[in-house]
Design an enzyme around this catalytic site. Structure first.
Site, short mmCIF file in Angstrom:
data_model
loop_
_atom_site.label_atom_id
_atom_site.label_comp_id
_atom_site.label_asym_id
_atom_site.label_seq_id
_atom_site.Cartn_x
_atom_site.Cartn_y
_atom_site.Cartn_z
N CYS A 2 -19.97 -38.63 25.44
CA CYS A 2 -19.03 -37.70 24.79
C CYS A 2 -17.97 -38.52 24.08
CB CYS A 2 -18.38 -36.83 25.84
SG CYS A 2 -19.54 -35.96 26.89
N ARG A 27 -20.80 -39.07 18.80
CA ARG A 27 -21.02 -39.32 20.23
C ARG A 27 -21.49 -38.07 20.96
NH1 ARG A 27 -18.59 -43.90 21.92
NH2 ARG A 27 -18.68 -43.16 24.05
N TRP A 74 -21.28 -34.15 24.77
CA TRP A 74 -22.73 -34.33 24.74
C TRP A 74 -23.15 -34.00 26.16
CZ3 TRP A 74 -26.51 -34.86 21.41
CH2 TRP A 74 -27.75 -35.26 21.87
N ASN A 100 -15.77 -38.59 29.92
CA ASN A 100 -16.99 -39.06 29.26
C ASN A 100 -17.73 -39.92 30.28
OD1 ASN A 100 -18.96 -40.23 27.63
ND2 ASN A 100 -17.58 -41.88 26.99
N GLY A 101 -18.91 -39.49 30.68
CA GLY A 101 -19.65 -40.25 31.69
C GLY A 101 -20.39 -39.32 32.62
N GLU A 483 -46.84 -46.03 17.17
CA GLU A 483 -45.39 -45.88 16.98
C GLU A 483 -44.85 -46.87 15.96
OE1 GLU A 483 -41.40 -44.65 17.34
OE2 GLU A 483 -43.37 -43.71 17.47
N LYS A 487 -42.93 -45.83 12.51
CA LYS A 487 -41.58 -46.29 12.15
C LYS A 487 -41.58 -46.86 10.74
CE LYS A 487 -39.54 -44.53 14.36
NZ LYS A 487 -40.15 -43.71 15.35
N GLU A 490 -42.11 -44.08 8.08
CA GLU A 490 -40.96 -43.15 7.96
C GLU A 490 -39.84 -43.68 7.08
OE1 GLU A 490 -39.34 -40.78 11.34
OE2 GLU A 490 -40.28 -42.40 12.46
N HIS A 506 -65.37 -50.31 13.65
CA HIS A 506 -66.07 -49.05 13.34
C HIS A 506 -65.58 -48.48 12.01
CE1 HIS A 506 -67.71 -49.26 17.35
NE2 HIS A 506 -66.51 -49.42 17.83
N LYS A 605 -34.14 -34.78 11.09
CA LYS A 605 -34.05 -35.29 12.46
C LYS A 605 -34.72 -34.33 13.44
CE LYS A 605 -33.02 -37.98 15.76
NZ LYS A 605 -33.83 -39.19 15.86
C1 AGP Z 1 -39.66 -39.89 14.77
O1 AGP Z 1 -39.01 -41.00 14.33
C2 AGP Z 1 -39.50 -38.70 13.90
N1 AGP Z 1 -38.16 -38.38 13.71
C3 AGP Z 1 -40.36 -37.52 14.29
O2 AGP Z 1 -41.70 -37.93 14.31
C4 AGP Z 1 -40.01 -36.92 15.66
O3 AGP Z 1 -40.43 -37.77 16.68
C5 AGP Z 1 -40.74 -35.57 15.80
O4 AGP Z 1 -40.29 -34.73 14.78
C6 AGP Z 1 -40.50 -34.95 17.16
O5 AGP Z 1 -39.15 -34.66 17.32
P1 AGP Z 1 -38.58 -34.29 18.77
O6 AGP Z 1 -38.79 -35.45 19.67
O7 AGP Z 1 -37.13 -34.00 18.51
O8 AGP Z 1 -39.33 -33.06 19.21
#
Ligand code: AGP
Length: 610
Positions: A2, A27, A74, A100-101, A483, A487, A490, A506, A605
């Site tokens: 927070c 935060r 938070w 905060n904590g 993953e 990254k 993205e 394959h 996000k």
């Molecule tokens: C990951 O870097 C992305 N922002 C995206 O793939 C994300 O993981 C996906 O939209 C799932 O989001 P969530 O974990 O908030 O459900």
């Protein structure tokens, strides 16, 4: 995590608090509140939602006080709403506290306070702290002593500020584990979680260390230890623009969040590992552990990075808990006719807790009688509220669209869930201790890898102009390959694919030539030798190879063009370590391409639409 702020001086504290809270919103931003002392009473104003909601609410009230404290939340304990927002107060509303904590032993303390007749209006751990302080005030202690005595009973982390109607000339603050800074002004002083909230008023600051408490007056401050020893503190001058400081001096939130992982991992495992018994303790799952351990099967449902965390959990749970696991894309699961029963457990993983596909899949699973478990970062989010039970990953707010610290915190919580259910089945206390010990060592091991940031940046430099990338791994490292590829895609917009290394021959091996960078995630585990032969296959076709390998593996250097070394841990936890170089590599390539790393094109996000 927070944000807290406080002001004492000759100006009206309220606009200063609101401005400070806005600068601390990264935060935590699910609810906010301010507390002020006026002539004869302590007043509290709180609102659910962003600081702007609170600002709108109090703007008509023309509040004015020369002493006040503010908090942007938070949530960790108690969903985001007005009652759980801070400040919290004692029964007579003469004492206001912001925190905060996490108070780990709050339920034990709450019980003893209840036995003394205290009642509680919120679900927060912080309200327990307020009443602990009130106990000592009622015993005739002054505010600073009451805070010290109360904190001596507390286990956990805190950055707190308290104001008390009977001592209106001071703010009392204390810290342990959560940051707290004093801003030294001219006939005014401020306190805050970090300098963001102070810099508009002063660049002269005093950083409080753990187990320190301070009385902040408008023209002086006194710092002591919790044992009441006076301390001399240096006043430091802070550099840098506000813009720079909001990211804590980091150029991007994504980089900041990558570098925060030792801390976020500590927060995700805090109070949850019982080393001596080789056990995990997850408060959110209390009452459901046996049902989960006796599941006919476990299905994991998620999207994007969270789905990759689910894939790692499949390996963990099947290896240690002998329960069959299936990992599903939530977007497919929701429209397929999944065969589910009450003997099935479905784990929904989501950082935001608001992803539409995952939420819909949850509703589908609930309709079919399965036990629905949420593994979520945002407290009080819809998926958390809709699940039957669950665990918060406590990674703190993740601002960068590309998920990094939430991924490693998800892996921590999934390994704790695995340990918890495996110890209810065939896992011995000795094996349990080995896993518990390995989990506790991760924060330092991650820091070791982050210390190689420059080396990783140099490797990234070599591949800025690449058009394609392949990421390859086996076993626990296959999801890490996925993953790493995600990254890079993205944030750098370079086409990249992750594959099980054995799948190459394959088909994808046809892509290999001197223009195809290939990242092998190759820790020294049971399938390492297999990965080495895959490396040979790619090398034979001119592929440019980067390998992520263990520190003690010198031989691999001769085989590949670039090697990034990571410490060793047990296979189930290696993904927490091997993903870090891939996060950094993607980050540096994107930055070198001059791209907007925190808000990449076409992405959000939290994907709250289908
Ligand atoms: C990951 O870097 C992305 N922002 C995206 O793939 C994300 O993981 C996906 O939209 C799932 O989001 P969530 O974990 O908030 O459900």
């Amino acid at each position: 995590m927070c944000g807290i702020v406080g002001y004492i001086g000759n100006k009206n504290s309220v606009p200063i608090l609101i401005d400070g809270l806005k600068r601390l919103e990264y935060r935590g931003y699910d609810s906010a509140g301010v507390g002020i002392l006026t002539k004869d009473k302590a007043e509290v104003y709180k609102r659910e939602g962003k600081v702007s909601e609170l600002e709108k609410y109090i703007s008509e009230l023309k509040l004015n006080s020369k002493i006040g404290i503010g908090h942007t939340r938070w949530a960790t304990h108690g969903i985001p709403n007005e009652v759980n927002a801070h400040p919290h107060f004692n029964p007579e509303k003469t004492l206001l506290v912001i925190h905060n904590g996490i108070i780990e032993n709050y339920s034990v303390l709450k019980k003893s306070l209840r036995d003394e007749g205290y009642q509680f209006v919120s679900d927060t751990d912080t309200e327990v702290l307020v009443n602990m302080i009130d106990v000592f005030l009622k015993k005739g202690q002054n505010l600073c002593n009451a805070v010290r005595y109360a904190l001596s009973k507390v286990e956990g982390t805190y950055g707190i500020a308290a104001i008390y109607i009977d001592e209106p000339d001071k703010i009392v603050v204390a810290r342990k584990g959560s940051p707290l800074v004093i801003g030294v002004g001219d006939n005014e002083n401020l306190i805050a979680s970090d300098v963001n909230a102070l810099i508009a008023h002063t660049k002269r600051v005093v950083y409080l260390e753990d187990n320190e408490v301070a009385e902040i007056y408008k023209d002086k401050f006194i710092v002591k230890t919790l044992e009441d020893e006076n301390l001399k503190k240096d006043i430091l001058e802070i550099e840098g623009s506000i813009e720079e400081i909001t990211k804590g001096g980091f150029p991007h939130f994504m980089f900041k969040e990558i570098m925060e992982q030792p801390e976020s991992i500590k927060n995700s495992l805090r109070g949850r590992v019982i080393l001596k018994d080789g056990l995990a303790k997850l408060g959110g799952l209390i009452g459901y552990e046996d049902r989960i351990a006796e599941s006919r099967r476990i299905i994991i449902c998620a999207c994007g990075t969270s789905w990759h965390a689910g894939l790692v959990a499949e390996y963990m749970i099947e290896q240690y808990a002998d329960i069959p696991v299936e990992v599903e894309y939530a977007s497919e699961f929701r429209y397929r006719n999944p065969i589910l029963s009450k003997d099935d457990t479905v784990i929904f993983i989501s950082q935001s807790g608001e992803t539409a596909d995952t939420l819909a899949a949850l509703k589908e699973a609930k309709r079919k009688g399965a036990l629905c478990v949420g593994v979520v970062n945002v407290v009080g989010s819809t998926i958390a509220r809709e699940s039957h039970t669950g665990v918060y990953i406590h990674a703190g707010p993740e601002i960068g669209v590309a998920s990094t610290k939430a991924f490693t915190a998800q892996l921590i919580v999934l390994s704790l869930i695995t340990l918890l259910i495996a110890r209810k089945k065939n896992l011995s206390v000795v094996d349990g201790r080995e896993i518990a010990q390995a989990i506790l060592e991760l924060p330092n091991q991650v820091q070791e890898i982050l210390n190689q940031n420059e080396l990783i940046e140099n490797v990234a430099e070599k591949f800025v102009s690449a058009n394609n990338f392949l990421y390859l791994g086996r076993g626990y490292q296959f999801p890490v390959a996925l993953e790493g590829a995600l990254k890079l895609k993205e944030i750098s917009y370079i086409h990249a694919e992750g594959y099980p290394a054995a799948e190459m021959k394959h088909g994808p091996i046809a892509l290999i030539d001197e223009n195809m960078p290939v990242v092998f995630i190759a820790p020294t585990d049971t399938v390492y030798e297999k990965v080495v032969s895959n490396i040979e296959e790619v090398k034979a076709r001119g592929g440019r190879i980067i390998a992520v390998a263990n520190n003690d593996n010198a031989k691999i250097d001769e085989l590949v063009e670039y090697t990034i070394k990571v410490p060793s841990t047990i296979p189930m936890l290696m993904p927490v370590l091997t993903v870090i170089p891939l996060q950094l590599m993607a980050y540096h390539i994107a930055v070198k391409k001059g791209l907007n790393v925190d808000q990449p094109r076409n992405l959000a996000k939290s994907v709250t639409v289908e």
